[in-house]
Design a protein around this motif. Structure first.
Motif, PDB file in Angstrom:
ATOM      1  N   ARG A  25       0.838  -1.206   0.000  1.00  0.00           N
ATOM      2  CA  ARG A  25       0.000   0.000   0.000  1.00  0.00           C
ATOM      3  C   ARG A  25       0.870   1.252   0.000  1.00  0.00           C
ATOM      4  NH1 ARG A  25      -4.967   2.252   3.053  1.00  0.00           N
ATOM      5  NH2 ARG A  25      -4.255   4.326   3.659  1.00  0.00           N
ATOM      6  N   ASN A  26       1.863   1.297   0.899  1.00  0.00           N
ATOM      7  CA  ASN A  26       2.755   2.453   0.958  1.00  0.00           C
ATOM      8  C   ASN A  26       3.439   2.687  -0.376  1.00  0.00           C
ATOM      9  OD1 ASN A  26       3.870   1.464   4.272  1.00  0.00           O
ATOM     10  ND2 ASN A  26       2.206   2.859   3.753  1.00  0.00           N
ATOM     11  N   LEU A  27       3.946   1.608  -0.968  1.00  0.00           N
ATOM     12  CA  LEU A  27       4.680   1.731  -2.220  1.00  0.00           C
ATOM     13  C   LEU A  27       3.771   2.242  -3.330  1.00  0.00           C
ATOM     14  CD1 LEU A  27       7.431   1.302  -3.537  1.00  0.00           C
ATOM     15  CD2 LEU A  27       6.695  -1.018  -4.125  1.00  0.00           C
ATOM     16  N   GLN A  28       2.561   1.738  -3.386  1.00  0.00           N
ATOM     17  CA  GLN A  28       1.615   2.204  -4.406  1.00  0.00           C
ATOM     18  C   GLN A  28       1.311   3.689  -4.229  1.00  0.00           C
ATOM     19  OE1 GLN A  28       0.295   0.730  -7.089  1.00  0.00           O
ATOM     20  NE2 GLN A  28       1.348  -1.219  -6.750  1.00  0.00           N
ATOM     21  N   ASN A  29       1.174   4.118  -2.983  1.00  0.00           N
ATOM     22  CA  ASN A  29       0.879   5.530  -2.743  1.00  0.00           C
ATOM     23  C   ASN A  29       2.074   6.421  -3.040  1.00  0.00           C
ATOM     24  OD1 ASN A  29      -1.859   5.347  -2.026  1.00  0.00           O
ATOM     25  ND2 ASN A  29      -1.335   4.662   0.031  1.00  0.00           N
ATOM     26  N   GLN A  30       3.273   5.924  -2.812  1.00  0.00           N
ATOM     27  CA  GLN A  30       4.459   6.680  -3.202  1.00  0.00           C
ATOM     28  C   GLN A  30       4.544   6.789  -4.729  1.00  0.00           C
ATOM     29  OE1 GLN A  30       6.594   8.430  -1.384  1.00  0.00           O
ATOM     30  NE2 GLN A  30       5.550   7.876   0.513  1.00  0.00           N
ATOM     31  N   MET A  31       4.178   5.730  -5.421  1.00  0.00           N
ATOM     32  CA  MET A  31       4.196   5.784  -6.880  1.00  0.00           C
ATOM     33  C   MET A  31       3.119   6.732  -7.404  1.00  0.00           C
ATOM     34  SD  MET A  31       6.807   4.091  -7.740  1.00  0.00           S
ATOM     35  CE  MET A  31       7.479   4.768  -6.202  1.00  0.00           C
ATOM     36  N   PHE A  32       1.996   6.797  -6.695  1.00  0.00           N
ATOM     37  CA  PHE A  32       0.965   7.755  -7.093  1.00  0.00           C
ATOM     38  C   PHE A  32       1.457   9.184  -6.888  1.00  0.00           C
ATOM     39  CE2 PHE A  32      -2.654  10.536  -6.414  1.00  0.00           C
ATOM     40  CZ  PHE A  32      -3.424  10.242  -7.540  1.00  0.00           C
ATOM     41  N   TYR A  33       2.163   9.414  -5.784  1.00  0.00           N
ATOM     42  CA  TYR A  33       2.714  10.742  -5.550  1.00  0.00           C
ATOM     43  C   TYR A  33       3.694  11.111  -6.666  1.00  0.00           C
ATOM     44  CZ  TYR A  33       4.938  14.698  -3.274  1.00  0.00           C
ATOM     45  OH  TYR A  33       5.432  15.954  -3.014  1.00  0.00           O
ATOM     46  N   ARG A  34       4.480  10.151  -7.103  1.00  0.00           N
ATOM     47  CA  ARG A  34       5.416  10.410  -8.204  1.00  0.00           C
ATOM     48  C   ARG A  34       4.653  10.739  -9.489  1.00  0.00           C
ATOM     49  NH1 ARG A  34      10.744   9.434  -8.769  1.00  0.00           N
ATOM     50  NH2 ARG A  34      11.546   9.381 -10.906  1.00  0.00           N
ATOM     51  N   LEU A  35       3.571  10.015  -9.715  1.00  0.00           N
ATOM     52  CA  LEU A  35       2.721  10.296 -10.876  1.00  0.00           C
ATOM     53  C   LEU A  35       2.220  11.735 -10.834  1.00  0.00           C
ATOM     54  CD1 LEU A  35      -0.046   8.015 -12.321  1.00  0.00           C
ATOM     55  CD2 LEU A  35      -0.669  10.321 -11.556  1.00  0.00           C
ATOM     56  N   MET A  36       1.849  12.203  -9.634  1.00  0.00           N
ATOM     57  CA  MET A  36       1.397  13.578  -9.484  1.00  0.00           C
ATOM     58  C   MET A  36       2.516  14.568  -9.786  1.00  0.00           C
ATOM     59  SD  MET A  36      -0.919  13.276  -6.012  1.00  0.00           S
ATOM     60  CE  MET A  36      -1.070  15.061  -5.866  1.00  0.00           C
ATOM     61  N   MET A  37       3.727  14.290  -9.283  1.00  0.00           N
ATOM     62  CA  MET A  37       4.852  15.188  -9.538  1.00  0.00           C
ATOM     63  C   MET A  37       5.146  15.285 -11.033  1.00  0.00           C
ATOM     64  SD  MET A  37       7.756  14.764  -6.619  1.00  0.00           S
ATOM     65  CE  MET A  37       8.020  13.014  -6.860  1.00  0.00           C
ATOM     66  N   GLU A  38       5.025  14.165 -11.722  1.00  0.00           N
ATOM     67  CA  GLU A  38       5.299  14.128 -13.151  1.00  0.00           C
ATOM     68  C   GLU A  38       4.122  14.626 -13.979  1.00  0.00           C
ATOM     69  OE1 GLU A  38       6.301  10.001 -13.521  1.00  0.00           O
ATOM     70  OE2 GLU A  38       8.449  10.405 -13.364  1.00  0.00           O
ATOM     71  N   LYS A  39       2.982  14.883 -13.295  1.00  0.00           N
ATOM     72  CA  LYS A  39       1.763  15.373 -13.954  1.00  0.00           C
ATOM     73  C   LYS A  39       1.314  14.434 -15.060  1.00  0.00           C
ATOM     74  CE  LYS A  39       2.938  20.154 -12.820  1.00  0.00           C
ATOM     75  NZ  LYS A  39       3.223  21.514 -13.325  1.00  0.00           N
ATOM     76  N   GLN A  40       1.390  13.151 -14.766  1.00  0.00           N
ATOM     77  CA  GLN A  40       0.989  12.150 -15.741  1.00  0.00           C
ATOM     78  C   GLN A  40      -0.529  12.044 -15.802  1.00  0.00           C
ATOM     79  OE1 GLN A  40       2.818   8.339 -15.116  1.00  0.00           O
ATOM     80  NE2 GLN A  40       4.869   9.191 -14.860  1.00  0.00           N
TER      81      GLN A  40
END
Length: 300
Positions: A236-251
């Motif tokens: 769960r933590n890892l998925q949420n960190q990847m989502f945060y990265r997606l937000m930073m990249e504005k994907q």
């Protein structure tokens, strides 16, 4: 409040670099505290302008303020660590040189402090210039599990100085996420943190709205942060960190992917991001409104 000696000394650390005017505002906000027993340690990270002269001339006779100069630029983390190493307080907390304390900041944090928690933080105010937004203004016990989902402790917290020293302070090898990394290590070592709803810290972001948040440097730092703490993270933590990265990249985010991501929690954050994508133009106008006011919408 009672006599000064009845209150433990709190040391406030503040790095600064080429920001004399903003630093004066930050320093004045610390000196205006209603908490009776504090010191402020200002570390100039080799400013190239007149910041050192301006600040030392203005506050050099105030025994509540101590100044340190890094003759070579080593970054904000090194500056914070230098201040913490030289601090005399039982507790430490920080302020960035472009931010502000509300007058009751230290007293509210100290009154909320309990040794059963690793540290105490608060809600904070995001100041865009003409509009302010209050974030995380909710009392909560922040566990390691929830903290690894999302950084909810803000960039500053009140913590026993000994704990910071035992953890060797801020990680100077990180280009970003240094505060997040610090509080993850504090919570992992000493247990859950406490966050109080009283928003007593103002983050001034109006002058930074043009800053690129998806810079390669920041993305690399996030990758480094995740790798450093991967052993502590659940799926769960890892998925949420990847989502945060997606937000930073504005994907882009499809509805199907949004629904999949919501299985890992943080649904409000994820729906907001999805809707923001769908209303990108309105979002741009909203930021301009926040920073420039209504009149700014009609200026080029």
């Amino acid at each position: 409040m009672s006599a000064k000696q009845d209150w433990p000394l709190i040391s406030v650390y503040m790095p600064t670099y080429n920001r004399a005017k903003m630093a004066i505002r930050a320093i004045d906000s610390v000196l205006a505290q209603d908490y009776p027993n504090f010191e402020l340690l200002v570390v100039d990270d080799a400013s190239k302008d007149d910041t050192w002269v301006t600040l030392t001339n203005k506050y050099g006779n105030d025994d509540r303020v101590r100044f340190f100069l890094q003759k070579e630029g080593k970054g904000a983390c090194a500056a914070r660590n230098l201040a913490i190493l030289n601090a005399m307080g039982e507790f430490v907390t920080g302020i960035d040189d472009d931010d502000e304390f509300l007058p009751h900041r230290l007293s509210s944090l100290y009154q909320a402090y309990d040794a059963q928690y690793s540290c105490v933080s608060s809600g904070y105010i995001w100041d865009y210039g003409s509009v302010q937004k209050t974030l995380f203004a909710k009392d909560e016990v922040v566990t390691l599990r929830s903290l690894l989902d999302l950084h909810t402790l803000s960039n500053q917290a009140l913590v026993a100085r000994d704990r910071m020293l035992q953890l060797q302070g801020f990680d100077e090898s990180l280009a970003a996420f240094q505060d997040y990394d610090m509080w993850v290590r504090v919570v992992a070592q000493y247990g859950p943190a406490r966050r109080i709803s009283d928003a007593s810290y103002k983050v001034n972001v109006g002058h930074e709205l043009g800053r690129i948040t998806n810079s390669p440097k920041r993305l690399d730092a996030h990758k480094q942060f995740v790798a450093k703490h991967r052993a502590l993270m659940s799926e769960r933590n890892l998925q949420n960190q990847m989502f945060y990265r997606l937000m930073m990249e504005k994907q882009p985010l499809s509805l199907l992917e949004l629904l999949r991501q919501c299985r890992f929690g943080l649904p409000k954050l994820k729906w907001r991001y999805y809707l923001k994508q769908k209303m990108a133009r309105l979002s741009s106008l909203r930021i301009r409104l926040f920073s420039k006011g209504l009149a700014g919408l009609f200026r080029k």
